[in-house]
Every structure is written in structure tokens, then in C-alpha cells.
Design a protein around this motif. Structure first.
Motif, PDB file in Angstrom:
ATOM      1  N   ASP A 105       0.816  -1.213   0.000  1.00 47.42           N
ATOM      2  CA  ASP A 105       0.000   0.000   0.000  1.00 47.42           C
ATOM      3  C   ASP A 105       0.852   1.267   0.000  1.00 47.42           C
ATOM      4  OD1 ASP A 105      -2.265  -1.569   0.059  1.00 47.42           O
ATOM      5  OD2 ASP A 105      -2.327  -1.608   2.259  1.00 47.42           O
ATOM      6  N   GLY A 106       2.171   1.117  -0.129  1.00 45.17           N
ATOM      7  CA  GLY A 106       3.053   2.271  -0.154  1.00 45.17           C
ATOM      8  C   GLY A 106       3.824   2.410   1.136  1.00 45.17           C
ATOM      9  N   GLY A 107       4.995   3.032   1.039  1.00 48.10           N
ATOM     10  CA  GLY A 107       5.832   3.239   2.206  1.00 48.10           C
ATOM     11  C   GLY A 107       6.888   2.151   2.364  1.00 48.10           C
ATOM     12  N   ALA A 108       7.873   2.476   3.192  1.00 44.60           N
ATOM     13  CA  ALA A 108       8.978   1.548   3.440  1.00 44.60           C
ATOM     14  C   ALA A 108       8.687   0.707   4.668  1.00 44.60           C
ATOM     15  CB  ALA A 108      10.282   2.321   3.619  1.00 44.60           C
ATOM     16  N   VAL A 109       9.197  -0.547   4.643  1.00 42.93           N
ATOM     17  CA  VAL A 109       9.043  -1.455   5.776  1.00 42.93           C
ATOM     18  C   VAL A 109      10.417  -2.000   6.144  1.00 42.93           C
ATOM     19  CG1 VAL A 109       7.974  -3.565   6.651  1.00 42.93           C
ATOM     20  CG2 VAL A 109       6.731  -2.104   5.038  1.00 42.93           C
ATOM     21  N   LEU A 110      10.797  -1.839   7.406  1.00 47.62           N
ATOM     22  CA  LEU A 110      12.030  -2.431   7.914  1.00 47.62           C
ATOM     23  C   LEU A 110      11.667  -3.517   8.900  1.00 47.62           C
ATOM     24  CD1 LEU A 110      12.923   0.734   7.235  1.00 47.62           C
ATOM     25  CD2 LEU A 110      15.088  -0.188   8.126  1.00 47.62           C
ATOM     26  N   THR A 111      12.158  -4.728   8.645  1.00 51.71           N
ATOM     27  CA  THR A 111      11.826  -5.884   9.454  1.00 51.71           C
ATOM     28  C   THR A 111      13.100  -6.438  10.090  1.00 51.71           C
ATOM     29  OG1 THR A 111      10.032  -6.452   7.938  1.00 51.71           O
ATOM     30  CG2 THR A 111      10.745  -8.170   9.475  1.00 51.71           C
ATOM     31  N   GLY A 112      13.008  -6.659  11.408  1.00 52.35           N
ATOM     32  CA  GLY A 112      14.154  -7.180  12.131  1.00 52.35           C
ATOM     33  C   GLY A 112      13.793  -8.446  12.887  1.00 52.35           C
ATOM     34  N   CYS A 113      14.778  -9.359  13.060  1.00 51.13           N
ATOM     35  CA  CYS A 113      14.599 -10.587  13.812  1.00 51.13           C
ATOM     36  C   CYS A 113      15.735 -10.744  14.799  1.00 51.13           C
ATOM     37  CB  CYS A 113      14.550 -11.796  12.877  1.00 51.13           C
ATOM     38  SG  CYS A 113      13.100 -11.849  11.829  1.00 51.13           S
ATOM     39  N   LEU A 114      15.401 -11.185  16.029  1.00 49.81           N
ATOM     40  CA  LEU A 114      16.404 -11.445  17.058  1.00 49.81           C
ATOM     41  C   LEU A 114      16.043 -12.762  17.748  1.00 49.81           C
ATOM     42  CD1 LEU A 114      16.724  -7.878  18.616  1.00 49.81           C
ATOM     43  CD2 LEU A 114      18.555  -9.108  17.393  1.00 49.81           C
ATOM     44  N   PRO A 115      17.051 -13.522  18.214  1.00 46.07           N
ATOM     45  CA  PRO A 115      16.757 -14.789  18.881  1.00 46.07           C
ATOM     46  C   PRO A 115      15.963 -14.591  20.181  1.00 46.07           C
ATOM     47  CG  PRO A 115      19.068 -14.662  18.236  1.00 46.07           C
ATOM     48  CD  PRO A 115      18.505 -13.296  18.050  1.00 46.07           C
ATOM     49  N   LEU A 116      14.949 -15.414  20.353  1.00 47.04           N
ATOM     50  CA  LEU A 116      14.132 -15.376  21.567  1.00 47.04           C
ATOM     51  C   LEU A 116      14.932 -15.971  22.725  1.00 47.04           C
ATOM     52  CD1 LEU A 116      11.335 -14.948  22.959  1.00 47.04           C
ATOM     53  CD2 LEU A 116      10.758 -17.263  22.215  1.00 47.04           C
ATOM     54  N   THR A 117      14.775 -15.347  23.936  1.00 51.40           N
ATOM     55  CA  THR A 117      15.475 -15.809  25.129  1.00 51.40           C
ATOM     56  C   THR A 117      14.489 -16.099  26.234  1.00 51.40           C
ATOM     57  OG1 THR A 117      17.430 -14.503  24.569  1.00 51.40           O
ATOM     58  CG2 THR A 117      17.232 -15.220  26.841  1.00 51.40           C
ATOM     59  N   ASP A 118      14.763 -17.175  26.958  1.00 47.62           N
ATOM     60  CA  ASP A 118      13.919 -17.514  28.106  1.00 47.62           C
ATOM     61  C   ASP A 118      14.270 -16.567  29.259  1.00 47.62           C
ATOM     62  OD1 ASP A 118      12.426 -18.575  30.103  1.00 47.62           O
ATOM     63  OD2 ASP A 118      13.252 -20.618  29.969  1.00 47.62           O
ATOM     64  N   PRO A 119      13.330 -15.781  29.790  1.00 50.78           N
ATOM     65  CA  PRO A 119      13.648 -14.819  30.857  1.00 50.78           C
ATOM     66  C   PRO A 119      14.089 -15.486  32.148  1.00 50.78           C
ATOM     67  CG  PRO A 119      11.283 -14.994  30.542  1.00 50.78           C
ATOM     68  CD  PRO A 119      11.897 -15.780  29.436  1.00 50.78           C
ATOM     69  N   ASN A 120      13.781 -16.761  32.321  1.00 51.41           N
ATOM     70  CA  ASN A 120      14.174 -17.464  33.531  1.00 51.41           C
ATOM     71  C   ASN A 120      15.598 -18.014  33.417  1.00 51.41           C
ATOM     72  OD1 ASN A 120      11.594 -17.061  34.635  1.00 51.41           O
ATOM     73  ND2 ASN A 120      10.794 -18.855  33.553  1.00 51.41           N
TER      74      ASN A 120
END
Length: 443
Positions: free
Chosen positions: A428-443
Motif C-alpha cells: 500500500d506504499g511506504g517503506a518497511v524495515l523488518t528485524g529478527c532477534l533470537p528469543l530468550t527464556d527470561p528465567n
């Protein structure tokens, strides 16, 4: 092509050196004696000496019978038993008796003596002894010379020539000629050296090309930085000169000049900060102060930091964040990366536009997207947007005040944390920046 070890090649050469002279010796002995029997024992030497003594005695005792046929036949019989021949000549060198009509080789072993009786020379005698190993020994010597020649030729072919070619190739590489033809060899060790040499050449060529690319990038960065610094400095100096010379006489004009100076100084500050961060990440090793973080909180802080600029342009920021997006990383570094992405979105979103920020769990990763309603990226910009100091020639130009390093820095910060950053255009127009980071267990 089957290869040989150096020790195998050496053993083959040694075997050849020992075998060929022996083959020559046996062949020459057979041609000379028509027998393969080779014996030089002491018993045979004693037998030869006894036969020689008997023949000499028989000839000396029978001087008055030299011309008699019966005596000659008897002498011939004894000579045959002893495998000898004889020539008897008179004192006047005329032939009296020859046991064999064929001429003997001058290399034959002989025993020569003169027969003297009562002080008078009766004749001369030449006894031809049984054939010795003289000729076979000479043949063996020539066989040894030939074997040395053949071994030398093969050693040069299999060992020396490949090493000489590799030495020549090394000098060519040192002169900067990478396209060299490395020699092949049937010797395993030399082939292994060649393979290692080839790997080294490829590594050196890649390193050289990388160095050339880095040098070109350094020159580009230097030129771009000089231009980026000069532009706001030139404008800043011009407005300061206007203030100093009293060109801005009204309070409104003075206020406008001061505002422009502040804007240019802020632009310089952003540029220097981005350059410092880029240089630190590119050339200096830095350790991350990692701990468990909620990426949602980092995004909220980044949104708050760019809200004043967004409000000035009447840009709305839509927050669609999910709590509990835990990752392992450096809070300061990640916040700096998000700030760069959001500042970039605010910079290129027109007045009255909107920016949407999302963050959620996606399997074993945390995924976030930042979409603006600006003009988006061109095809060339999609390919080169993460290159240092690259900016498009239209919407994403220097007129917007960017340094061209923000997205580059953000991408490298994401890679430091084991993640990635991608760019695309929204349908639909416009720029998209997509990022990924490894998920971490908070415990």
C-alpha cells in the motif's frame, strides 16, 4: 594419474641403479661365453694357474717338436682341456703353430714369453687364457653410467622441474600476477605442496581484492565525509558571518539565523556521532554488555525519543507492541539501533503521515517491523540501502539531513546480536524495515 611418494620414487631409482649395471654385466658375459655361469672362486684361479704352468712346461720341453703334427695335436688336446689357445712364432717372427684360426680380441687376457735355449732365442709364445670378466665389467660400468643418466633425467622431470616452476610462480605472484599456472607432479609430496600453494594463492588473491575494495571504500568514505561536513559548515559559517556583519537587522531575522545555525550544528553533531559509531563498529572490537531484555520496552523508549520530531511534522506513531519479547543483548546498542530506524522513518515520512511499530514472538525469534507512509525505496535503494554513506538521489538525499550511516549501523548492531535487518516496500506504499532477534527464556 597415479602418484608416488618420494620414498617410493627414491627406492625405485636405487633399484634401477643397482639392476641396470648387473643386467649389462650378465648380458655381456653371456655374449662373450655363451653361458650364464659366473664364477671367480679361488679354486678356479688355482686350476687356471696349474694349467698355465703345464702348458708353459710342455711348450718349453718340446721345442724340437714344435713343427711335428703329432706333438701339435697333443698340445691342441691339452689346450682344449684348459680352454686356452696358443700362437708360437720363430725367432724371425714367422708363425710356427696356431691352435685356433680365429683372431682373438686385443682385450683378451694373455701370457707371453720367449723360449731361449743355450743363450739362443728359439721363438716367442703367446698363450690366450680363458675369457675373464673384463668385458662384462666394462659393460657394467657403462650400464652404471646409463642408469645415473636415466635417474638424473627422471629426477629432473618429476622433482626439479615442478619445484623450479613453483619458484617461478612464486616470483610472479610476488610481482602481482595472480593468474599463474602451477605445475602438476606425479610425486605425492610435491602435488600436496602444489595444492597448498594454490590455496595460498587464492587466499592472497582474495585478500588483495578485499584490500583494494577496502581502499576504494576508504577513499569513498573520506570524500563523502568531507562533503557532508563541508556543506553544513559552509552554511553555518555563512549565517554566522551574516550575524557578525549585521546583515540580520531585525529581531525576526536574527532569530531565523540563529535557528538555522542551531539546525546545522545539530546536523554536524549527528554526522560526527554516526561516523564515530560506524568507525568503532567497523575497525574496533567492542564487547557487548549483554543481559536479558524486553525488546518491547526498548522500542517504547525509542518511540518516546523521536516523538518530538514526529509531532513537529504532525506524524502519528502507532504502537502495536506485545509485551514479553525477551532477548539477550546490550540495551544501549539495541536502543541506538531502534533510534536510527525510527529517526530514518520520521525523516522520510511526509507531514501528516503515520509510522506503525509492531513487535511479537515468531517461533524461536522476536520479530519487529517499522512501517512508514513515505515514498518507499526504489529498486536501486533496496539493493544498496545498507551500504555505508549511500543515499538515494531523490527522496533520500542529503537535503533531508541524513548521514547515510543510520541503517548501516543498525544492521551491524543487529548482526552483533545474532539477528538480521531487512528492508522492503509495503504493497500500500511506504517503506518497511523488518528485524529478527533470537528469543530468550527470561528465567
Amino acid at each position: 594419474m597415479r602418484k608416488l611418494r618420494i620414498r617410493t620414487f627414491t627406492m625405485l631409482c636405487l633399484f634401477f641403479l643397482l639392476t641396470l649395471p648387473w643386467i649389462f654385466f650378465v648380458t655381456a658375459h653371456f655374449m662373450d661365453t655363451q653361458s650364464f655361469s659366473i664364477s671367480t672362486s679361488q679354486q678356479q684361479n688355482d686350476t687356471l694357474q696349474r694349467h698355465l704352468t703345464e702348458m708353459i712346461h710342455m711348450i718349453e720341453v718340446g721345442t724340437d717338436k714344435w713343427t711335428y703334427t703329432g706333438w701339435q695335436n697333443e698340445l691342441h688336446t691339452e689346450l682344449s682341456k684348459a680352454k686356452m689357445d696358443v700362437e708360437i712364432e720363430s725367432a724371425s717372427n714367422s708363425e710356427i703353430y696356431r691352435s685356433s684360426p680365429k683372431r682373438h680380441s686385443r682385450f683378451s687376457s694373455t701370457e707371453q714369453f720367449s723360449v731361449i735355449k743355450d743363450g739362443e732365442l728359439l721363438g716367442r709364445v703367446v698363450l690366450y687364457l680363458p675369457k675373464s670378466n673384463g668385458v662384462p665389467m666394462i659393460a657394467a660400468f657403462f650400464g652404471l653410467l646409463l642408469s645415473f643418466f636415466v635417474v638424473g633425467v627422471e629426477m629432473r622431470r618429476f622433482l626439479l622441474k615442478p619445484l623450479e616452476k613453483m619458484s617461478k610462480a612464486a616470483r610472479q605472484i610476488a610481482a602481482g600476477h595472480w593468474e599463474v599456472q602451477l605445475p602438476k607432479s606425479r610425486i605425492t609430496e610435491i602435488a600436496e605442496v602444489r595444492d597448498g600453494f594454490e590455496v595460498m594463492v587464492k587466499g592472497l588473491e582474495q585478500s588483495h581484492r578485499k584490500q583494494v575494495e577496502l581502499e576504494e571504500e576508504r577513499r569513498f568514505v573520506t570524500a563523502a565525509v568531507a562533503h557532508d561536513l563541508r556543506t553544513p559548515l559552509f552554511a553555518l559559517r555563512g549565517y554566522l558571518d551574516g550575524l557578525e556583519q549585521g546583515i540580520a537587522q531585525s529581531p525576526e531575522k536574527v532569530t531565523r539565523y540563529i535557528a538555522v545555525c542551531k539546525e546545522k550544528s545539530a546536523q554536524l553533531d549527528r554526522l560526527v556521532e554516526d561516523l564515530f559509531t560506524f568507525t568503532k563498529m567497523e575497525y574496533l572490537e567492542s564487547e557487548l554488555n549483554t543481559r536479558t531484555l524486553d525488546l518491547t520496552q526498548i522500542l517504547r523508549r525509542s518511540i518516546e525519543s523521536v516523538s518530538p520530531q514526529a509531532e513537529q511534522k504532525h506524524i502519528s506513531i502507532l504502537n502495536q507492541l506485545t509485551d514479553g519479547c525477551f532477548i539477550n543483548g546490550d540495551s544501549y546498542v539495541l536502543e541506538r539501533a531502534m533510534n536510527n530506524i525510527l529517526e530514518n522513518a520520521v525523516r522520510y515520512t511526509p507531514s501528516g503521515g503515520a509510522i506503525t511499530v509492531r513487535c511479537c514472538k515468531d517461533g524461536k525469534k522476536i520479530r519487529f517491523t517499522i512501517r512508514d507512509t513515505g515514498p518507499g525505496f526504489s529498486f536501486e535503494e533496496l539493493e544498496r540501502v545498507f551500504e555505508p554513506l549511500y543515499r538515494g538521489e531523490t527522496s533520500r538525499s542529503r537535503a533531508t539531513g541524513g548521514s547515510g550511516l543510520g541503517l548501516t549501523i543498525s544492521q551491524r548492531m543487529m548482526k552483533q546480536h545474532g539477528g538480521e535487518l531487512m528492508v522492503s516496500n509495503h504493497p500500500d506504499g511506504g517503506a518497511v524495515l523488518t528485524g529478527c532477534l533470537p528469543l530468550t527464556d527470561p528465567n
